[in-house]
Write a protein that holds these residues in place. Structure first.
Motif, mmCIF file in Angstrom:
data_model
loop_
_atom_site.group_PDB
_atom_site.id
_atom_site.type_symbol
_atom_site.label_atom_id
_atom_site.label_comp_id
_atom_site.label_asym_id
_atom_site.label_seq_id
_atom_site.Cartn_x
_atom_site.Cartn_y
_atom_site.Cartn_z
ATOM 1 N N ASP A 107 -12.059 7.740 44.552
ATOM 2 C CA ASP A 107 -12.814 6.579 45.049
ATOM 3 C C ASP A 107 -11.921 5.838 46.039
ATOM 4 O O ASP A 107 -10.764 5.533 45.708
ATOM 5 C CB ASP A 107 -13.161 5.696 43.843
ATOM 6 C CG ASP A 107 -14.072 4.515 44.155
ATOM 7 O OD1 ASP A 107 -14.565 4.414 45.286
ATOM 8 O OD2 ASP A 107 -14.274 3.697 43.234
ATOM 9 N N HIS A 170 -11.072 -0.699 38.892
ATOM 10 C CA HIS A 170 -11.373 -0.006 37.630
ATOM 11 C C HIS A 170 -10.487 1.206 37.433
ATOM 12 O O HIS A 170 -9.999 1.795 38.400
ATOM 13 C CB HIS A 170 -12.842 0.442 37.660
ATOM 14 C CG HIS A 170 -13.218 1.182 38.917
ATOM 15 N ND1 HIS A 170 -13.203 2.548 39.011
ATOM 16 C CD2 HIS A 170 -13.574 0.729 40.161
ATOM 17 C CE1 HIS A 170 -13.553 2.900 40.249
ATOM 18 N NE2 HIS A 170 -13.779 1.821 40.976
ATOM 19 N N ALA A 201 -8.437 2.632 40.348
ATOM 20 C CA ALA A 201 -9.015 2.346 41.665
ATOM 21 C C ALA A 201 -8.841 0.846 41.912
ATOM 22 O O ALA A 201 -9.486 0.021 41.261
ATOM 23 C CB ALA A 201 -10.481 2.740 41.705
ATOM 24 N N GLU A 203 -9.128 -2.252 44.382
ATOM 25 C CA GLU A 203 -10.026 -2.452 45.515
ATOM 26 C C GLU A 203 -10.316 -3.913 45.842
ATOM 27 O O GLU A 203 -11.362 -4.445 45.473
ATOM 28 C CB GLU A 203 -11.337 -1.690 45.305
ATOM 29 C CG GLU A 203 -12.058 -1.876 43.998
ATOM 30 C CD GLU A 203 -13.371 -1.080 43.976
ATOM 31 O OE1 GLU A 203 -14.078 -1.068 45.003
ATOM 32 O OE2 GLU A 203 -13.699 -0.475 42.952
ATOM 33 N N GLU A 234 -9.707 0.114 49.418
ATOM 34 C CA GLU A 234 -9.543 0.699 48.080
ATOM 35 C C GLU A 234 -8.863 2.051 48.150
ATOM 36 O O GLU A 234 -9.137 2.844 49.056
ATOM 37 C CB GLU A 234 -10.930 0.887 47.443
ATOM 38 C CG GLU A 234 -10.935 1.630 46.111
ATOM 39 C CD GLU A 234 -12.342 1.830 45.539
ATOM 40 O OE1 GLU A 234 -13.310 1.890 46.322
ATOM 41 O OE2 GLU A 234 -12.455 1.928 44.307
HETATM 42 CO CO CO Z 1 -14.196 1.655 43.141
#
Ligand code: CO
Ligand code: MF3
Length: 251
Positions: A107, A170, A201, A203, A234
């Protein structure tokens, strides 16, 4: 759910998921110019992801109808790509993309200027990216999660920017969203202690104005309540014994 720690073989797969996503982002970055539609970006992103034998993890996630979130100007995140949404000179555009490689998720998000943009817009983009790097200074074994959150938030706020509170970073692994949640602003609790093998992740979502956001009637697109510009940056990050390893950024 609890926070997962990945094994060496799992990390190898996440590294590949990250490496492929970086290629997707690099290709999409080359498309950004006045005159293309946000749907053009989504179509090319999905094509690239599938060309690697991967699956776009955003597509159909809770009903999200596209593979790439394309958010323009005051759109914070989760903009839905549209044929009629044409990028204009001076816009800023955030691309949020993710994929699944052999069951493992990556991500990452980037924000770009379209053609020539104002110095204010460029500064917001640059500071948002720097927020991420301030944050990952604390993405180290033995540190606690709140140190990442506080570093991101205090840097953004030192410019008078609003730090989005309604969405957070997350954990990531065999699911797009794992524990822990990673807010981009100072926390009262210190949060989990980081250990090698955790993948996060991180961000920052930063508004030029205040932090308040609203949802459009499409139930997805998040916009700033005051109409100010918003930027997003991110990466998927691995906690190691030493420096954090950014799985979605090699250069
Ligand atoms: Co994300
Ligand atoms: N990067 C976003 C996130 O971490 C994208 C997911 S939104 C989706 O939450 F619904 F489109 F998948």
């Amino acid at each position: 759910m609890s926070v997962t720690v990945k094994s060496a073989s799992e990390i190898a797969l996440m590294r590949e998921a990250g490496r492929l996503l970086e290629i997707v982002h690099d290709e999409l970055a080359n498309m950004i110019r006045p005159g293309i539609s946000t749907l053009d970006i989504d179509r090319e992103g999905e094509r690239l992801i599938r060309s690697f034998g991967c699956i776009p993890n955003f597509l159909n996630y809770n009903g999200y109808p596209a593979s790439i979130c394309v958010s323009v100007n005051d759109e914070v995140v989760h903009g839905i790509p549209k044929k009629k949404r044409i990028l204009q000179e001076g816009d800023i555009v955030s691309l949020d993309a993710g994929l699944i490689y052999k069951g493992w998720h990556s991500d990452a998000a980037r924000t770009y200027g379209v053609g020539r943009i104002s110095p204010e817009a460029q500064k917001l983009i640059d500071v948002t990216k720097e927020c991420f790097f301030r944050g990952i200074e604390f993405a180290r074994a033995g540190h606690h999660l709140h140190e990442i959150s506080a570093a991101i938030g205090s840097y953004a706020e030192s410019f008078g920017y609003g730090v989005v509170r309604d969405m957070v970073g997350h954990g990531i692994g065999t699911a797009l969203h794992e524990d822990p949640q990673i807010p981009n602003f100072a926390q009262k609790r210190r949060g989990i202690r980081l250990v090698p093998g955790m993948t996060l992740a991180i961000e920052p979502m930063i508004d030029a104005g205040t932090w308040e956001v609203e949802w459009l009637d499409d139930d997805w697109t998040v916009v700033t309540a005051d109409g100010s510009l918003s930027a997003h940056y991110e990466n998927t990050v691995l906690i190691t014994d030493g420096d954090p390893e950014i799985l979605t950024l090699s250069k």
